[in-house]
Design a protein around this motif. Structure first.
Motif, PDB file in Angstrom:
ATOM      1  N   PHE A  32       0.843  -1.199   0.000  1.00 59.56           N
ATOM      2  CA  PHE A  32       0.000   0.000   0.000  1.00 59.56           C
ATOM      3  C   PHE A  32       0.874   1.244   0.000  1.00 59.56           C
ATOM      4  CE2 PHE A  32      -2.393  -3.376   1.963  1.00 59.56           C
ATOM      5  CZ  PHE A  32      -3.636  -3.264   1.357  1.00 59.56           C
ATOM      6  N   CYS A  34       0.673   5.582   0.726  1.00 59.57           N
ATOM      7  CA  CYS A  34      -0.157   6.655   1.269  1.00 59.57           C
ATOM      8  C   CYS A  34      -0.276   7.756   0.227  1.00 59.57           C
ATOM      9  CB  CYS A  34       0.449   7.197   2.562  1.00 59.57           C
ATOM     10  SG  CYS A  34      -0.574   8.505   3.253  1.00 59.57           S
ATOM     11  N   ARG A  35      -1.498   8.064  -0.115  1.00 60.07           N
ATOM     12  CA  ARG A  35      -1.731   9.079  -1.148  1.00 60.07           C
ATOM     13  C   ARG A  35      -1.393  10.476  -0.644  1.00 60.07           C
ATOM     14  NH1 ARG A  35      -7.609   8.886  -3.240  1.00 60.07           N
ATOM     15  NH2 ARG A  35      -8.087   8.369  -1.106  1.00 60.07           N
ATOM     16  N   LYS A  36      -1.388  10.612   0.657  1.00 56.44           N
ATOM     17  CA  LYS A  36      -1.161  11.944   1.222  1.00 56.44           C
ATOM     18  C   LYS A  36       0.321  12.195   1.493  1.00 56.44           C
ATOM     19  CE  LYS A  36      -2.563  14.674   5.172  1.00 56.44           C
ATOM     20  NZ  LYS A  36      -2.964  14.475   6.566  1.00 56.44           N
ATOM     21  N   GLU A  44      -2.164  -1.627   5.302  1.00 56.28           N
ATOM     22  CA  GLU A  44      -2.829  -0.349   5.062  1.00 56.28           C
ATOM     23  C   GLU A  44      -3.148   0.376   6.372  1.00 56.28           C
ATOM     24  OE1 GLU A  44      -6.754  -0.605   3.340  1.00 56.28           O
ATOM     25  OE2 GLU A  44      -6.901  -2.705   3.915  1.00 56.28           O
ATOM     26  N   LYS A  49      -3.776   7.526   4.409  1.00 53.71           N
ATOM     27  CA  LYS A  49      -4.608   7.487   3.191  1.00 53.71           C
ATOM     28  C   LYS A  49      -4.127   6.350   2.295  1.00 53.71           C
ATOM     29  CE  LYS A  49      -7.022  11.344   3.761  1.00 53.71           C
ATOM     30  NZ  LYS A  49      -8.482  11.306   3.912  1.00 53.71           N
ATOM     31  N   PRO A  50      -4.344   5.116   2.743  1.00 54.54           N
ATOM     32  CA  PRO A  50      -3.801   3.972   1.998  1.00 54.54           C
ATOM     33  C   PRO A  50      -4.437   3.792   0.628  1.00 54.54           C
ATOM     34  CG  PRO A  50      -5.226   3.211   3.767  1.00 54.54           C
ATOM     35  CD  PRO A  50      -5.096   4.690   3.932  1.00 54.54           C
ATOM     36  N   GLU A  51      -3.589   3.388  -0.294  1.00 54.55           N
ATOM     37  CA  GLU A  51      -4.024   3.104  -1.662  1.00 54.55           C
ATOM     38  C   GLU A  51      -3.270   1.847  -2.090  1.00 54.55           C
ATOM     39  OE1 GLU A  51      -5.807   5.433  -3.650  1.00 54.55           O
ATOM     40  OE2 GLU A  51      -5.630   4.365  -5.547  1.00 54.55           O
ATOM     41  N   PRO A  52      -3.970   0.815  -2.567  1.00 52.54           N
ATOM     42  CA  PRO A  52      -3.257  -0.409  -2.957  1.00 52.54           C
ATOM     43  C   PRO A  52      -2.255  -0.138  -4.073  1.00 52.54           C
ATOM     44  CG  PRO A  52      -5.627  -0.780  -2.883  1.00 52.54           C
ATOM     45  CD  PRO A  52      -5.413   0.691  -2.754  1.00 52.54           C
ATOM     46  N   LEU A  53      -1.072  -0.711  -3.942  1.00 53.37           N
ATOM     47  CA  LEU A  53      -0.040  -0.505  -4.953  1.00 53.37           C
ATOM     48  C   LEU A  53      -0.367  -1.240  -6.249  1.00 53.37           C
ATOM     49  CD1 LEU A  53       3.281  -0.809  -2.959  1.00 53.37           C
ATOM     50  CD2 LEU A  53       2.489   1.169  -4.212  1.00 53.37           C
ATOM     51  N   GLU A  55      -3.143  -1.507  -7.781  1.00 57.59           N
ATOM     52  CA  GLU A  55      -4.422  -1.108  -8.352  1.00 57.59           C
ATOM     53  C   GLU A  55      -4.371  -0.975  -9.869  1.00 57.59           C
ATOM     54  OE1 GLU A  55      -8.049   1.833  -7.101  1.00 57.59           O
ATOM     55  OE2 GLU A  55      -6.049   2.644  -7.273  1.00 57.59           O
ATOM     56  N   LYS A  56      -3.178  -0.855 -10.397  1.00 61.22           N
ATOM     57  CA  LYS A  56      -3.063  -0.693 -11.854  1.00 61.22           C
ATOM     58  C   LYS A  56      -3.435  -1.953 -12.611  1.00 61.22           C
ATOM     59  CE  LYS A  56      -0.087   3.222 -12.367  1.00 61.22           C
ATOM     60  NZ  LYS A  56       1.274   3.593 -12.142  1.00 61.22           N
TER      61      LYS A  56
END
Ligand SMILES: [Zn+2]
Length: 60
Positions: A32, A34-36, A44, A49-53, A55-56
């Motif tokens: 994960f 952090c978007r921030k 996460e 601000k977790p975002e899965p790595l 996701e692409k």
């Protein structure tokens, strides 16, 4: 004492120093980001601000 409840994003210099061993575990093989704060971690829960790595997947 565990810092797992507190996001890495909020750690200060002292906490990083005191928990370096755990920090290394948390950031190794990150899944994960952090978007921030642009930090990466395996869990996460430790990012604000977790975002899965991965996701692409499916994109392009
Ligand atoms: Zn963050």
């Amino acid at each position: 004492m565990s810092k797992e409840e507190k996001p890495l994003c909020k750690w200060d210099k002292e906490e990083i120093k005191d928990n370096l061993k755990e920090l290394k575990k948390l950031v190794s093989a990150p899944r994960f980001v952090c978007r921030k704060c642009a930090r990466a971690a395996r869990k996460e829960a430790v990012l604000c601000k977790p975002e899965p790595l991965d996701e692409k997947k499916g994109e392009k």
